[in-house]
Scaffold this motif. Structure first.
Motif, PDB file in Angstrom:
ATOM      1  N   TYR A 108      65.806   7.457  44.979  1.00 34.41           N
ATOM      2  CA  TYR A 108      64.561   7.208  46.055  1.00 34.41           C
ATOM      3  C   TYR A 108      64.230   5.957  46.528  1.00 34.41           C
ATOM      4  N   GLU A 109      64.439   4.735  45.738  1.00 34.11           N
ATOM      5  CA  GLU A 109      64.054   3.679  46.586  1.00 34.11           C
ATOM      6  C   GLU A 109      64.787   3.130  47.470  1.00 34.11           C
ATOM      7  N   ARG A 110      65.787   3.875  48.353  1.00 31.18           N
ATOM      8  CA  ARG A 110      66.613   3.820  49.540  1.00 31.18           C
ATOM      9  C   ARG A 110      66.352   4.877  50.372  1.00 31.18           C
ATOM     10  N   THR A 111      65.330   5.809  50.195  1.00 32.25           N
ATOM     11  CA  THR A 111      65.108   6.880  51.094  1.00 32.25           C
ATOM     12  C   THR A 111      64.226   6.420  52.104  1.00 32.25           C
ATOM     13  N   PRO A 112      64.307   6.950  53.149  1.00 38.50           N
ATOM     14  CA  PRO A 112      63.488   6.592  54.282  1.00 38.50           C
ATOM     15  C   PRO A 112      61.914   6.561  54.004  1.00 38.50           C
ATOM     16  N   ASP A 113      61.436   7.374  53.204  1.00 40.37           N
ATOM     17  CA  ASP A 113      60.255   7.508  52.460  1.00 40.37           C
ATOM     18  C   ASP A 113      59.816   6.307  52.012  1.00 40.37           C
ATOM     19  N   ALA A 114      60.578   5.916  50.938  1.00 33.29           N
ATOM     20  CA  ALA A 114      60.149   4.715  50.357  1.00 33.29           C
ATOM     21  C   ALA A 114      60.502   3.350  51.195  1.00 33.29           C
ATOM     22  N   LEU A 115      61.568   3.369  52.032  1.00 25.00           N
ATOM     23  CA  LEU A 115      61.809   2.191  52.827  1.00 25.00           C
ATOM     24  C   LEU A 115      60.353   2.182  53.853  1.00 25.00           C
ATOM     25  N   TYR A 117      57.410   3.036  53.168  1.00 25.48           N
ATOM     26  CA  TYR A 117      56.336   2.367  52.552  1.00 25.48           C
ATOM     27  C   TYR A 117      56.300   1.022  52.258  1.00 25.48           C
ATOM     28  N   ALA A 118      57.579   0.345  51.838  1.00 21.63           N
ATOM     29  CA  ALA A 118      57.919  -0.921  51.506  1.00 21.63           C
ATOM     30  C   ALA A 118      57.754  -1.737  53.113  1.00 21.63           C
ATOM     31  N   TRP A 119      58.006  -1.183  54.068  1.00 23.92           N
ATOM     32  CA  TRP A 119      57.827  -1.775  55.446  1.00 23.92           C
ATOM     33  C   TRP A 119      56.380  -2.037  55.653  1.00 23.92           C
ATOM     34  N   PHE A 120      55.466  -0.959  55.233  1.00 21.85           N
ATOM     35  CA  PHE A 120      54.077  -1.021  55.554  1.00 21.85           C
ATOM     36  C   PHE A 120      53.542  -1.973  54.492  1.00 21.85           C
ATOM     37  N   GLN A 121      53.999  -2.074  53.086  1.00 21.60           N
ATOM     38  CA  GLN A 121      53.235  -3.007  52.476  1.00 21.60           C
ATOM     39  C   GLN A 121      53.830  -4.412  52.841  1.00 21.60           C
ATOM     40  N   ARG A 122      54.609  -4.756  53.518  1.00 23.35           N
ATOM     41  CA  ARG A 122      55.076  -5.966  54.134  1.00 23.35           C
ATOM     42  C   ARG A 122      54.200  -6.489  55.285  1.00 23.35           C
ATOM     43  N   THR A 123      53.942  -5.454  55.984  1.00 24.38           N
ATOM     44  CA  THR A 123      53.190  -5.761  57.293  1.00 24.38           C
ATOM     45  C   THR A 123      51.874  -5.127  57.475  1.00 24.38           C
ATOM     46  N   ILE A 254      50.422  17.100  54.679  1.00 21.48           N
ATOM     47  CA  ILE A 254      49.987  15.988  55.441  1.00 21.48           C
ATOM     48  C   ILE A 254      49.523  14.801  54.535  1.00 21.48           C
ATOM     49  N   PRO A 255      50.703  14.039  54.124  1.00 16.80           N
ATOM     50  CA  PRO A 255      50.406  12.824  53.228  1.00 16.80           C
ATOM     51  C   PRO A 255      50.244  11.613  53.979  1.00 16.80           C
ATOM     52  N   THR A 256      50.400  10.438  53.185  1.00 15.09           N
ATOM     53  CA  THR A 256      50.031   9.286  53.683  1.00 15.09           C
ATOM     54  C   THR A 256      50.931   8.122  53.087  1.00 15.09           C
ATOM     55  N   TRP A 257      51.498   7.116  53.717  1.00 13.26           N
ATOM     56  CA  TRP A 257      51.976   5.967  53.130  1.00 13.26           C
ATOM     57  C   TRP A 257      50.925   4.802  52.599  1.00 13.26           C
ATOM     58  N   PHE A 258      49.822   5.075  52.788  1.00 14.76           N
ATOM     59  CA  PHE A 258      48.580   4.481  52.261  1.00 14.76           C
ATOM     60  C   PHE A 258      48.683   4.445  50.951  1.00 14.76           C
ATOM     61  N   TYR A 259      49.031   5.652  50.463  1.00 11.52           N
ATOM     62  CA  TYR A 259      49.043   5.871  48.871  1.00 11.52           C
ATOM     63  C   TYR A 259      50.451   5.709  48.550  1.00 11.52           C
ATOM     64  N   GLY A 260      51.292   4.509  48.270  1.00 14.61           N
ATOM     65  CA  GLY A 260      52.572   4.536  48.143  1.00 14.61           C
ATOM     66  C   GLY A 260      53.061   5.244  46.863  1.00 14.61           C
ATOM     67  N   SER A 269      57.372  22.777  54.532  1.00 19.06           N
ATOM     68  CA  SER A 269      58.338  22.850  55.657  1.00 19.06           C
ATOM     69  C   SER A 269      58.321  21.864  56.457  1.00 19.06           C
ATOM     70  N   HIS A 270      57.052  21.490  56.881  1.00 22.32           N
ATOM     71  CA  HIS A 270      56.572  20.762  58.067  1.00 22.32           C
ATOM     72  C   HIS A 270      55.738  19.397  57.364  1.00 22.32           C
ATOM     73  N   ILE A 271      56.128  18.139  57.577  1.00 18.16           N
ATOM     74  CA  ILE A 271      55.228  16.877  56.844  1.00 18.16           C
ATOM     75  C   ILE A 271      54.898  16.132  57.986  1.00 18.16           C
ATOM     76  N   ALA A 272      53.724  15.815  57.987  1.00 18.84           N
ATOM     77  CA  ALA A 272      53.139  14.922  58.996  1.00 18.84           C
ATOM     78  C   ALA A 272      52.422  13.758  58.146  1.00 18.84           C
ATOM     79  N   LYS A 273      53.304  12.849  58.292  1.00 14.65           N
ATOM     80  CA  LYS A 273      53.146  11.505  57.361  1.00 14.65           C
ATOM     81  C   LYS A 273      52.534  10.409  57.890  1.00 14.65           C
ATOM     82  N   TYR A 274      51.430   9.838  57.497  1.00 11.13           N
ATOM     83  CA  TYR A 274      50.734   8.998  58.672  1.00 11.13           C
ATOM     84  C   TYR A 274      50.693   7.556  57.702  1.00 11.13           C
ATOM     85  N   PHE A 275      50.447   6.640  58.492  1.00 10.64           N
ATOM     86  CA  PHE A 275      50.170   5.306  57.969  1.00 10.64           C
ATOM     87  C   PHE A 275      48.875   5.150  57.644  1.00 10.64           C
TER      88      PHE A 275
END
Length: 372
Positions: A108-115, A117-123, A254-260, A269-275
């Motif tokens: 999971y740590e190398r999936t686009p979802d986790a990466l 979130y990691a980018w969001f945490q850094r920036t 409709i999830p968010t990377w705010f809650y990593g 089936s359709h995911i609208a994920k936000y920062f």
């Protein structure tokens, strides 16, 4: 829900696939169109010979000669941004397979979802306006894709706590709720995370199958009750369910990377994920045009209840949105939200659009009654 075919987007002058691009070029001009994240490296001849006045190309790989010609012809060309784990210019919503790509091979740590979130945490706090711009552009693109998908759809939101574990009666009840709503022709939308949200998306996924499918799926999922301690194990068994019963029903998360710490679930089936969590929260409730069912939850669910009640109170959306709160004891004694909601509704049109029920199995009928 609309499908992602060319007819749904071309009238809006948005091009989101090579098929749409070829259809538009065949009509003779790209002038004024917006092309989002379409790989045009094999369409150089078309770009060199087609009018691009006032067109906008957002993150479209293309030959340098074609890019120069497009700019000379009056287009704006925003090249792809290198080394990002997400596409800020994307034209469609995410799928579970896209966000969890590589789950079984690299973890999971190398999936686009986790990466992402990691980018969001850094920036998120580095003060770099470029990062802020990328997040804003991404979230706006996601909102645009979500609006296109849900145009004309009767959407019912299902809200509830992320801590609800698989294998519990509450989880099974939320899944039955999602299935019943989907079978009634409603589009189920949730916060896209685990717990009650996952259960409702699972129920919508199960809607096309016979009833025993959901019982079997619930039994399988109970082997990994929570996304803690292992998001990977939790997600992998969800994909096992999807593989055993492919082509399930549609729903929206409709999830968010705010809650990593809160991963997206694999059954929407359709995911609208936000920062931006605020954009996500408001967007989910505003799009729940057919009503909202609130399952037992904690602070986040209480916030959602009053976020939804506020425009109903001021009638800023026109007809108040139906609201059904599930579990009388939870909402009157443990978290006494219902008395305040009733007090707010007194003397206003929203009073006839709220209901409190004892069990989740009563919620569909209550919602149908409120909708008239």
């Amino acid at each position: 829900m609309q499908t992602d075919d060319a007819s749904s987007t071309a009238p809006d002058r948005e091009i989101e696939s090579l098929e749409e691009f070829d259809q538009v070029v065949a009509r003779g001009t790209l002038a004024g169109f917006r092309v989002q994240s379409v790989d045009l490296t094999d369409r150089t001849s078309a770009l060199l010979s087609t009018d691009t006045a006032e067109a906008v190309f957002l993150g479209c790989p293309m030959d340098p000669e074609a890019a120069a010609k497009a700019r000379a012809g009056g287009a704006l060309v925003f090249p792809p941004v290198p080394d990002l784990p997400f596409d800020p210019y994307r034209g469609t919503l995410y799928s579970p397979a896209e966000l969890f790509e590589g789950l079984a091979t690299v973890g999971y740590e190398r999936t686009p979802d986790a990466l992402s979130y990691a980018w969001f945490q850094r920036t998120k706090t580095d003060g770099d306006i470029f990062g802020s711009m990328l997040r804003a552009v991404h979230d706006d693109a996601v909102s645009d894709a979500l609006d296109e998908l849900l145009t004309g759809a009767p959407v019912v939101g299902v809200m509830g706590g992320h801590a609800l574990e698989r294998g519990t009666d509450g989880y099974a009840g939320a899944a039955r709720l999602g299935r019943t709503l989907a079978r009634a022709g409603l589009t189920v939308a949730t916060g896209g995370g685990p717990g009650a949200m996952e259960a409702a998306n699972l129920g919508a996924y199960a809607a096309p199958f016979t009833d025993p499918m959901l019982d079997e799926a619930l039994e399988l999922l109970a082997k990994a009750p929570s996304f803690s301690p292992s998001i990977g194990a939790w997600a992998e068994i969800a994909f096992t369910v999807r593989e055993r019963w492919p082509d399930g029903g549609t729903s929206v998360g409709i999830p968010t990377w705010f809650y990593g710490h809160e991963p997206p679930n694999a059954f929407a089936s359709h995911i609208a994920k936000y920062f931006a969590n605020a954009t996500r929260e408001d967007g989910l409730l505003a799009r729940s045009t057919a009503g909202v069912v609130f399952l037992p939850g904690a602070a986040g669910t209480v916030q959602e209840i009053f976020d939804n009640a506020t425009p109903n109170y001021y009638e800023s959306r026109g007809e108040p949105t139906p609201m059904v709160l599930v579990d009388r004891d939870h909402w009157t004694r443990r978290l006494p939200t219902w008395p305040l909601l009733e007090a707010l509704a007194e003397g206003r049109s929203m009073k006839s659009r709220i209901a409190l029920v004892d069990s989740v199995d009563e919620a569909p009928a209550a919602l149908a009654s409120l909708r008239g």
